[in-house]
Design a protein around this motif. Structure first.
Motif, PDB file in Angstrom:
ATOM      1  N   HIS B 320       0.836  -1.201   0.000  1.00  0.00           N
ATOM      2  CA  HIS B 320       0.000   0.000   0.000  1.00  0.00           C
ATOM      3  C   HIS B 320       0.872   1.253   0.000  1.00  0.00           C
ATOM      4  N   ARG B 323       2.361   1.696  -3.383  1.00  0.00           N
ATOM      5  CA  ARG B 323       1.426   2.025  -4.452  1.00  0.00           C
ATOM      6  C   ARG B 323       0.974   3.481  -4.392  1.00  0.00           C
ATOM      7  N   THR B 324       0.846   3.988  -3.181  1.00  0.00           N
ATOM      8  CA  THR B 324       0.359   5.354  -3.043  1.00  0.00           C
ATOM      9  C   THR B 324       1.265   6.341  -3.775  1.00  0.00           C
ATOM     10  N   THR B 327       1.097   5.826  -7.529  1.00  0.00           N
ATOM     11  CA  THR B 327      -0.109   6.357  -8.151  1.00  0.00           C
ATOM     12  C   THR B 327       0.102   7.814  -8.553  1.00  0.00           C
ATOM     13  N   SER B 363       5.048  -0.964 -10.396  1.00  0.00           N
ATOM     14  CA  SER B 363       3.747  -1.350  -9.866  1.00  0.00           C
ATOM     15  C   SER B 363       3.416  -2.807 -10.211  1.00  0.00           C
ATOM     16  N   ASN B 367       2.510  -5.776  -7.523  1.00  0.00           N
ATOM     17  CA  ASN B 367       1.400  -6.708  -7.720  1.00  0.00           C
ATOM     18  C   ASN B 367       1.869  -8.156  -7.658  1.00  0.00           C
ATOM     19  N   ASP B 371       0.848 -11.063  -5.081  1.00  0.00           N
ATOM     20  CA  ASP B 371       0.251 -12.298  -5.583  1.00  0.00           C
ATOM     21  C   ASP B 371       0.978 -13.528  -5.067  1.00  0.00           C
ATOM     22  N   LYS B 374       0.281 -14.131  -1.432  1.00  0.00           N
ATOM     23  CA  LYS B 374      -1.077 -14.649  -1.213  1.00  0.00           C
ATOM     24  C   LYS B 374      -1.178 -16.108  -1.634  1.00  0.00           C
ATOM     25  N   MET B 380      -4.869 -16.544  -1.430  1.00  0.00           N
ATOM     26  CA  MET B 380      -5.372 -16.119  -2.739  1.00  0.00           C
ATOM     27  C   MET B 380      -6.729 -16.775  -2.966  1.00  0.00           C
ATOM     28  N   ARG B 381      -7.752 -15.961  -3.130  1.00  0.00           N
ATOM     29  CA  ARG B 381      -9.080 -16.530  -3.379  1.00  0.00           C
ATOM     30  C   ARG B 381      -9.335 -16.549  -4.879  1.00  0.00           C
ATOM     31  N   HIS B 383     -11.823 -17.279  -8.092  1.00  0.00           N
ATOM     32  CA  HIS B 383     -13.264 -17.256  -8.382  1.00  0.00           C
ATOM     33  C   HIS B 383     -13.523 -18.159  -9.572  1.00  0.00           C
ATOM     34  N   ARG B 428      -7.488 -14.793 -13.640  1.00  0.00           N
ATOM     35  CA  ARG B 428      -6.199 -15.451 -13.421  1.00  0.00           C
ATOM     36  C   ARG B 428      -5.685 -16.135 -14.685  1.00  0.00           C
ATOM     37  N   GLN B 431      -4.039 -13.566 -16.531  1.00  0.00           N
ATOM     38  CA  GLN B 431      -2.733 -13.275 -15.925  1.00  0.00           C
ATOM     39  C   GLN B 431      -1.686 -14.305 -16.371  1.00  0.00           C
TER      40      GLN B 431
END
Lengths: 130, 537
Positions: B320, B323-324, B327, B363, B367, B371, B374, B380-381, B383, B428, B431
């Motif tokens: 975080h 990334r701030t 950005t 960035s 990421n 990843d 996680k 890592m969820r 879907h 994914r 990705q």
């Protein structure tokens, strides 16, 4: 339906606030109110009367979802789309933000050159649904 | 040594064995025992003599385990009648010692107790060693008829029996002691373990908690139905919240015959913070293979979990924090390049493009880091939904055309199995394809074409990306899907990339039930592929 003119941006990071302000003012031609916290946004709401609110998710003190919850208790914000801005998110998180009442989620880092068009489209969608 | 030396009894042939056997009985110099005393009293009564003895002959003396009618508890071996008696197999009788040249000068004859009559029957150990005698003595000359001899033999046999019984009892007590010592050792051992040990019997009833187990559970063994163990001892799944269902209890799984390895559960005994433990265990069987119960050994991993959580929080917070500023950096650059502050000189634009490329790269790295963390921590969820694979592949190719053309590389699709369905997370899969396609673009020769093909193989749909690059030495293949392994770091600087892409691909594909791999020879390009199981309703 009139055009989108007045945009409130609530974001704690001053640099992002400034980048977004220039993007919205210079590139988008909007009238912009930048606020550094959820509370500041709530305080400025009556006077500024935004057409749309851009809201950072992660902020110290009142975070995005909490600010949104406050906004939704105010009758004058009923017709104002609130757009979350946050880091890369999972689809499930987007769904959760929308369930909370967010009109859309814009991921960071955002492209300031396309940001105005993005929020115009969101604004049109929001009002198209009315 | 004394004048009777020449008249002492000669040593038995197996004297060393005899002495050793006597020592094995551990009887010399022990206190009187009633059974032996009863035997000597009976002997004196039966044979009408003043004295009866159970006499044992060691190297230098005869020692009386029991003596009836005699005060001395031992005498020297040289003057011992029994030392003579044990040279014989049967009853040895001296009717009148004064008339026997072997004993006439013996001080026990010439002096107190003035022995005249002696009759002794050897007491023999099962190995044949004559340990001593049962003997009767009198101060008047006597004879012994055959009935008397029989009695004497029986009395000696009884003494043998008593000795054998005594030996057995001793062995039993010794075994008991050994067992007790072993048990104390086991308890001490279990008690000193930092691991918790829990044992149940074949019915699933708890039979052992070591000290650590008792401490962790905040309780001792309670007699209860195995089904209620989890609730009684506050056991939860690895998330620390979900109550552990009976069939997941490591001890009961072990009792079902399963070899339990690395099962993670949480023990949240009252008053203690939740304790995360790793359980290993298995069934206990006797030598015939019959189920006796089960054992589980648990290792406290709370500290490791705490550190993992810290690492995760750290990564989340640092990403975080990274990334701030990214950005606003990217935003400011894009505004400048987009002309928000007016037309820029050409060199300024060029430098801003460099800054933009690197901000993007940074960035992407953030990421990728998030990843991989996680994926590795299982947070890592995915879907998953049933969908056609080919549209995902097509979209990925289209969105990478621009990137590939930066390297003057074309992308082409050779589609087979066009209606193959997979259970996958579309984001994914994109990705995964992005990783393969951007690698193919980066590592193909400029002007070349990278081919993407799809085909059905053994119930899996395989997606392969063929590049036309320099190829990869087979020796390096195993390294490729590991974290931070770019074969040539100078290449990675020139062509971008974080060294995490393929590691992420591997984990993502495996999470969706598939496999990854590559085929390549130096000079012939490389084929990176992944497969996903074909979905059928």
């Amino acid at each position: 339906m009139s055009e989108l003119e007045r945009v409130m941006h609530i974001e704690d990071d001053p640099s992002i606030r400034e980048v977004a302000r220039i993007a919205l003012e210079v590139v988008g031609g909007f009238i912009v109110k930048s606020c550094s916290s959820g509370q500041e946004g709530l305080d400025a709401l009556k006077q500024f009367t935004p057409d749309l609110i851009l809201l950072d998710v992660m902020m110290p003190g009142m975070d995005g979802p909490q600010t949104l919850a406050h906004l939704r208790t105010l009758p004058e914000t009923d017709n104002i789309p609130v757009v979350f801005m946050t880091a890369k998110v999972q689809p499930s998180e987007v769904a959760e933000y929308q369930r909370l009442g967010a009109a859309m989620v814009i991921t960071k880092p955002f492209d300031p050159m396309t940001l105005p068009d993005q929020i115009r489209a969101i604004w049109r969608d929001w009002h198209g649904q009315d | 040594m004394n004048r009777f030396c020449d008249q002492t009894a000669p040593d038995a042939v197996d004297e060393n064995l005899r002495l050793q056997t006597l020592r094995d009985y551990q009887i010399l110099d022990t206190p009187p025992e009633r059974s032996f005393d009863d035997l000597t009293a009976l002997g004196a009564e039966l044979l009408k003599t003043s004295t009866a003895l159970v006499s044992l002959v060691d190297e230098h003396r005869q020692w009386f385990k029991s003596r009836f009618g005699l005060d001395a508890f031992e005498t020297a071996r040289e003057v011992s009648f029994c030392a003579h008696a044990i040279q014989h197999e049967d009853v040895f009788v001296v009717p009148d010692a004064r008339l026997d040249e072997r004993f006439a000068g013996n001080p026990l004859v010439t002096d107190d107790p003035f022995i005249r009559f002696y009759a002794g029957m050897p007491i023999t150990a099962p190995n044949g060693a004559r340990l001593g005698t049962f003997c009767v003595i009198d101060s008047i000359p006597r004879s012994l008829d055959s009935a008397g001899k029989d009695s004497l033999r029986r009395l000696a046999r009884l003494a043998e029996e008593l000795l054998a019984l005594r030996m057995e009892g001793m062995a039993g007590r010794f075994r008991q002691q050994q067992l007790e010592r072993q048990q104390a050792m086991n308890e001490c051992l279990l008690g000193s373990l930092v691991e918790a040990v829990v044992v149940c019997d074949a019915e699933g009833k708890l039979t052992l908690f070591n000290d650590t187990a008792r401490e962790w559970h905040g309780a001792d063994i309670r007699d209860m139905d195995p089904a209620s163990l989890a609730a009684q001892y506050d056991l939860f799944e690895a998330d620390g919240i979900t109550p552990l269902p009976m069939q997941s209890l490591p001890l009961l799984r072990a009792l079902q015959g399963e070899s339990v390895r690395g099962a993670e559960i949480c023990i949240a005994a009252g008053g203690q913070p939740p304790r995360f433990v790793l359980a290993n265990g298995g069934p206990l069987r006797d030598s015939e293979g019959q189920l006796m119960g089960a054992v589980v050994v648990m290792h406290d991993i709370s500290e490791r979990k705490r550190i993992e959580l810290m690492k995760r929080n750290f990564l989340a917070s640092i990403s975080h924090e990274l990334r701030t500023p990214l950005t606003s950096i990217s935003g400011a650059i894009n505004l400048l390049l987009g002309g928000a502050s007016g037309e820029l000189p050409e060199t300024a634009s060029k430098m801003l493009v460099i800054a933009q490329t690197n901000a993007t790269r940074l960035s992407l790295l953030v990421n990728d880091l998030l990843d991989i963390e996680k994926l590795e921590s299982g947070h890592m969820r995915l879907h998953l939904s049933p969908q056609l694979l080919l549209p995902l592949v097509r979209t990925a190719i289209e969105s990478n055309l621009g990137y590939a053309s930066d390297f003057s590389v074309k992308l082409e699709l050779q589609a087979n199995a066009v209606d193959a369905m997979v259970l996958a997370d579309g984001v994914r899969v994109a990705q995964i394809m992005d990783n393969y396609l951007s690698n193919a673009a980066k590592f193909s020769h400029p002007g070349g074409t990278a081919y993407v093909s799809t085909e059905l193989l053994d119930g899996h749909i395989h997606v392969s990306v063929h590049d036309t690059g320099a190829g990869i030495d087979p020796a390096d293949h195993p390294l490729l899907f590991q974290k931070f392994s770019q074969l040539d770091t100078s290449l990675s600087r020139k062509r971008g990339g974080t060294g995490l892409g393929l590691a992420i691909v591997k984990q993502l594909v495996e999470r969706m039930g598939g496999n990854v791999g590559l085929r390549s020879e130096p000079g012939e390009g490389a084929v990176f592929w992944f497969s996903l199981p074909l979905y059928s309703e």
